[in-house]
Design a protein around this motif. Sequence first.
Motif, PDB file in Angstrom:
ATOM      1  N   PHE A  92     -31.403 -21.402  50.654  1.00 35.96           N
ATOM      2  CA  PHE A  92     -30.481 -21.607  51.770  1.00 35.96           C
ATOM      3  C   PHE A  92     -29.109 -21.084  51.352  1.00 35.96           C
ATOM      4  CE2 PHE A  92     -33.604 -25.032  52.524  1.00 35.96           C
ATOM      5  CZ  PHE A  92     -33.926 -24.766  53.845  1.00 35.96           C
ATOM      6  N   VAL A  93     -28.480 -20.317  52.220  1.00 35.05           N
ATOM      7  CA  VAL A  93     -27.175 -19.730  51.894  1.00 35.05           C
ATOM      8  C   VAL A  93     -26.211 -19.967  53.054  1.00 35.05           C
ATOM      9  CG1 VAL A  93     -28.133 -17.972  50.373  1.00 35.05           C
ATOM     10  CG2 VAL A  93     -27.891 -17.485  52.817  1.00 35.05           C
ATOM     11  N   GLY A  94     -24.949 -19.683  52.807  1.00 33.13           N
ATOM     12  CA  GLY A  94     -23.933 -19.801  53.841  1.00 33.13           C
ATOM     13  C   GLY A  94     -23.782 -21.225  54.332  1.00 33.13           C
ATOM     14  N   PRO A  95     -23.500 -21.416  55.617  1.00 33.32           N
ATOM     15  CA  PRO A  95     -23.316 -22.762  56.174  1.00 33.32           C
ATOM     16  C   PRO A  95     -24.547 -23.649  55.999  1.00 33.32           C
ATOM     17  CG  PRO A  95     -22.501 -21.091  57.688  1.00 33.32           C
ATOM     18  CD  PRO A  95     -23.218 -20.350  56.603  1.00 33.32           C
ATOM     19  N   ASP A  96     -25.747 -23.034  55.969  1.00 29.22           N
ATOM     20  CA  ASP A  96     -26.976 -23.818  55.812  1.00 29.22           C
ATOM     21  C   ASP A  96     -27.029 -24.532  54.461  1.00 29.22           C
ATOM     22  OD1 ASP A  96     -27.749 -22.889  58.262  1.00 29.22           O
ATOM     23  OD2 ASP A  96     -29.048 -21.312  57.487  1.00 29.22           O
ATOM     24  N   ALA A  97     -26.305 -24.010  53.480  1.00 33.09           N
ATOM     25  CA  ALA A  97     -26.321 -24.612  52.146  1.00 33.09           C
ATOM     26  C   ALA A  97     -25.215 -25.644  51.957  1.00 33.09           C
ATOM     27  CB  ALA A  97     -26.173 -23.519  51.085  1.00 33.09           C
ATOM     28  N   LEU A  98     -24.347 -25.786  52.926  1.00 30.95           N
ATOM     29  CA  LEU A  98     -23.191 -26.668  52.772  1.00 30.95           C
ATOM     30  C   LEU A  98     -23.389 -28.051  53.380  1.00 30.95           C
ATOM     31  CD1 LEU A  98     -20.355 -24.086  53.558  1.00 30.95           C
ATOM     32  CD2 LEU A  98     -21.280 -24.754  51.325  1.00 30.95           C
ATOM     33  N   THR A  99     -24.517 -28.280  54.021  1.00 27.78           N
ATOM     34  CA  THR A  99     -24.762 -29.570  54.658  1.00 27.78           C
ATOM     35  C   THR A  99     -25.008 -30.657  53.616  1.00 27.78           C
ATOM     36  OG1 THR A  99     -27.127 -29.088  54.861  1.00 27.78           O
ATOM     37  CG2 THR A  99     -25.710 -28.485  56.706  1.00 27.78           C
ATOM     38  N   GLU A 100     -24.603 -31.857  53.925  1.00 30.76           N
ATOM     39  CA  GLU A 100     -24.797 -32.968  52.988  1.00 30.76           C
ATOM     40  C   GLU A 100     -26.256 -33.410  52.921  1.00 30.76           C
ATOM     41  OE1 GLU A 100     -22.211 -36.182  53.849  1.00 30.76           O
ATOM     42  OE2 GLU A 100     -20.364 -35.031  53.558  1.00 30.76           O
ATOM     43  N   ALA A 101     -26.973 -33.279  54.027  1.00 29.39           N
ATOM     44  CA  ALA A 101     -28.375 -33.670  54.062  1.00 29.39           C
ATOM     45  C   ALA A 101     -29.253 -32.433  54.175  1.00 29.39           C
ATOM     46  CB  ALA A 101     -28.632 -34.606  55.246  1.00 29.39           C
ATOM     47  N   ARG A 102     -30.516 -32.574  53.806  1.00 32.11           N
ATOM     48  CA  ARG A 102     -31.459 -31.472  53.940  1.00 32.11           C
ATOM     49  C   ARG A 102     -31.583 -31.042  55.403  1.00 32.11           C
ATOM     50  NH1 ARG A 102     -36.695 -34.174  51.612  1.00 32.11           N
ATOM     51  NH2 ARG A 102     -35.813 -35.796  52.929  1.00 32.11           N
ATOM     52  N   SER A 108     -36.359 -32.856  47.334  1.00 36.31           N
ATOM     53  CA  SER A 108     -36.165 -34.249  47.721  1.00 36.31           C
ATOM     54  C   SER A 108     -34.704 -34.467  48.089  1.00 36.31           C
ATOM     55  CB  SER A 108     -36.551 -35.181  46.573  1.00 36.31           C
ATOM     56  OG  SER A 108     -35.663 -34.994  45.469  1.00 36.31           O
ATOM     57  N   ALA A 109     -34.413 -35.566  48.770  1.00 37.33           N
ATOM     58  CA  ALA A 109     -33.034 -35.869  49.160  1.00 37.33           C
ATOM     59  C   ALA A 109     -32.108 -35.969  47.947  1.00 37.33           C
ATOM     60  CB  ALA A 109     -32.997 -37.146  49.993  1.00 37.33           C
ATOM     61  N   PRO A 110     -32.515 -36.667  46.855  1.00 38.84           N
ATOM     62  CA  PRO A 110     -31.636 -36.707  45.673  1.00 38.84           C
ATOM     63  C   PRO A 110     -31.423 -35.327  45.056  1.00 38.84           C
ATOM     64  CG  PRO A 110     -33.239 -38.493  45.594  1.00 38.84           C
ATOM     65  CD  PRO A 110     -33.657 -37.596  46.703  1.00 38.84           C
ATOM     66  N   ALA A 111     -32.470 -34.489  45.067  1.00 38.56           N
ATOM     67  CA  ALA A 111     -32.332 -33.146  44.500  1.00 38.56           C
ATOM     68  C   ALA A 111     -31.372 -32.311  45.329  1.00 38.56           C
ATOM     69  CB  ALA A 111     -33.694 -32.469  44.419  1.00 38.56           C
ATOM     70  N   TRP A 112     -31.463 -32.461  46.657  1.00 38.89           N
ATOM     71  CA  TRP A 112     -30.519 -31.739  47.526  1.00 38.89           C
ATOM     72  C   TRP A 112     -29.083 -32.196  47.241  1.00 38.89           C
ATOM     73  CZ3 TRP A 112     -31.149 -27.766  51.050  1.00 38.89           C
ATOM     74  CH2 TRP A 112     -30.062 -27.497  51.862  1.00 38.89           C
ATOM     75  N   ALA A 113     -28.902 -33.501  47.105  1.00 40.67           N
ATOM     76  CA  ALA A 113     -27.575 -34.032  46.793  1.00 40.67           C
ATOM     77  C   ALA A 113     -27.083 -33.522  45.444  1.00 40.67           C
ATOM     78  CB  ALA A 113     -27.603 -35.560  46.810  1.00 40.67           C
ATOM     79  N   PRO A 127     -52.521 -27.750  43.467  1.00 42.34           N
ATOM     80  CA  PRO A 127     -53.665 -28.637  43.692  1.00 42.34           C
ATOM     81  C   PRO A 127     -53.496 -29.527  44.914  1.00 42.34           C
ATOM     82  CG  PRO A 127     -52.274 -29.524  41.963  1.00 42.34           C
ATOM     83  CD  PRO A 127     -51.688 -28.196  42.338  1.00 42.34           C
ATOM     84  N   ARG A 128     -52.278 -29.589  45.454  1.00 43.87           N
ATOM     85  CA  ARG A 128     -52.013 -30.416  46.632  1.00 43.87           C
ATOM     86  C   ARG A 128     -50.859 -29.805  47.422  1.00 43.87           C
ATOM     87  NH1 ARG A 128     -49.923 -32.875  42.235  1.00 43.87           N
ATOM     88  NH2 ARG A 128     -51.936 -33.809  41.787  1.00 43.87           N
ATOM     89  N   ILE A 129     -50.743 -30.220  48.675  1.00 44.21           N
ATOM     90  CA  ILE A 129     -49.685 -29.732  49.546  1.00 44.21           C
ATOM     91  C   ILE A 129     -48.697 -30.850  49.798  1.00 44.21           C
ATOM     92  CG2 ILE A 129     -49.157 -28.877  51.859  1.00 44.21           C
ATOM     93  CD1 ILE A 129     -51.758 -27.425  51.851  1.00 44.21           C
ATOM     94  N   ALA A 130     -47.423 -30.537  49.761  1.00 43.48           N
ATOM     95  CA  ALA A 130     -46.378 -31.525  50.015  1.00 43.48           C
ATOM     96  C   ALA A 130     -45.249 -30.856  50.781  1.00 43.48           C
ATOM     97  CB  ALA A 130     -45.858 -32.109  48.704  1.00 43.48           C
ATOM     98  N   THR A 131     -44.640 -31.593  51.683  1.00 44.44           N
ATOM     99  CA  THR A 131     -43.488 -31.073  52.409  1.00 44.44           C
ATOM    100  C   THR A 131     -42.190 -31.343  51.659  1.00 44.44           C
ATOM    101  OG1 THR A 131     -43.365 -33.114  53.689  1.00 44.44           O
ATOM    102  CG2 THR A 131     -44.615 -31.292  54.647  1.00 44.44           C
ATOM    103  N   VAL A 132     -42.240 -32.293  50.706  1.00 44.25           N
ATOM    104  CA  VAL A 132     -41.107 -32.588  49.835  1.00 44.25           C
ATOM    105  C   VAL A 132     -41.597 -32.481  48.400  1.00 44.25           C
ATOM    106  CG1 VAL A 132     -39.431 -34.309  49.090  1.00 44.25           C
ATOM    107  CG2 VAL A 132     -39.995 -34.102  51.517  1.00 44.25           C
ATOM    108  N   VAL A 133     -40.922 -31.691  47.591  1.00 40.53           N
ATOM    109  CA  VAL A 133     -41.358 -31.425  46.222  1.00 40.53           C
ATOM    110  C   VAL A 133     -40.423 -32.116  45.238  1.00 40.53           C
ATOM    111  CG1 VAL A 133     -41.913 -29.648  44.527  1.00 40.53           C
ATOM    112  CG2 VAL A 133     -42.228 -29.186  46.971  1.00 40.53           C
ATOM    113  N   GLN A 134     -41.012 -32.888  44.327  1.00 37.78           N
ATOM    114  CA  GLN A 134     -40.227 -33.560  43.300  1.00 37.78           C
ATOM    115  C   GLN A 134     -40.632 -33.031  41.926  1.00 37.78           C
ATOM    116  OE1 GLN A 134     -39.719 -37.800  43.678  1.00 37.78           O
ATOM    117  NE2 GLN A 134     -40.590 -37.790  45.746  1.00 37.78           N
TER     118      GLN A 134
END
Length: 296
Positions: free
Chosen positions: A83-93, A133-138, A53-60
């Motif tokens: 995201f896999v490999g080195p792309d999945a190992l970053t601390e931030a999104r 979201s940033a917390p979800a990535w963490a 029903p809506r568009i968001a760039t960050v999904v919670q």
Amino acid sequence: MRRWLPALVLASVTTMLLAGCTPARGADGDLTDDWPTLRVPKPFTPATDTCLPRIATVVQASTYETVDCARNHLAETIHVGTFVGPDALTEARPAPGSSALRTARAECDQRAREVLGGDWHTARLALSLALPSAPAWAGGARWFRCDLSETGSIDNTRPVNRTGSLRGALIGDTPLTHRCFDPKLIGDNLNYMAPVLCTEPHRAEFVGVYEERDMSWAEFAKSAEQAHQRCMALIAEYAAVPNNSELPYRAGSIYYPPSQREWEEGDRGVRCFLWSDDRKLTRSMRGAGPEGLPAI
């Protein structure tokens, strides 16, 4: 007899306690080996092949909502990647301009073409990327979501409400596809492109998309002549005329690049249009040849 009574009572209690410790029928007496193993909690992941029903760039997870694609909606999730490999190992999104986002965008683009049956750049469509979201990535979430939406026009890229899935939407004749336009100018500046039937008087026609080389947004903004030449090559091929010194006397070009955000995510698809400055056209210039698109 009195002095034996406490001993008899104590013996009775002891017997009851011992009776209570006797293993039940079928039990093995081990109190630690029969508990079920607790499941490891998994991060929230959005669903694919559903509408939004809506568009968001960050999904919670707390605000996530889907609707039946047969009802009004603004976007359709066509793919959820990881995201896999080195792309999945970053601390931030992954940030705009990162190789991780470009890889994700390329996967979304390929999946969009498969779902639609054609290149989404050629139609009133937009492809957007959403992240956790940033917390979800963490917390371990490593997914990215690919959303397709219908837009109002080549100029108005805001999503519009629609009903029905976009699956197969670019197969065959479809009103979503860019065709002919009668551009509206303010002085020498393009104001907007009014879509018209190709049999109606018009001055512009969509001819195709070219993929720009990998460069920064600032570099692309300074390369207008290069974009013009790439589009002129597409115009020559589309109209079946020679790509030579006479081509500028046959037609000019209009081009629409991706937005800066799309560019930084990795989209390099530039939309090209044939522009007739000196006369209005009343037919499509596809395959028109030198006689249909003369040098004047």
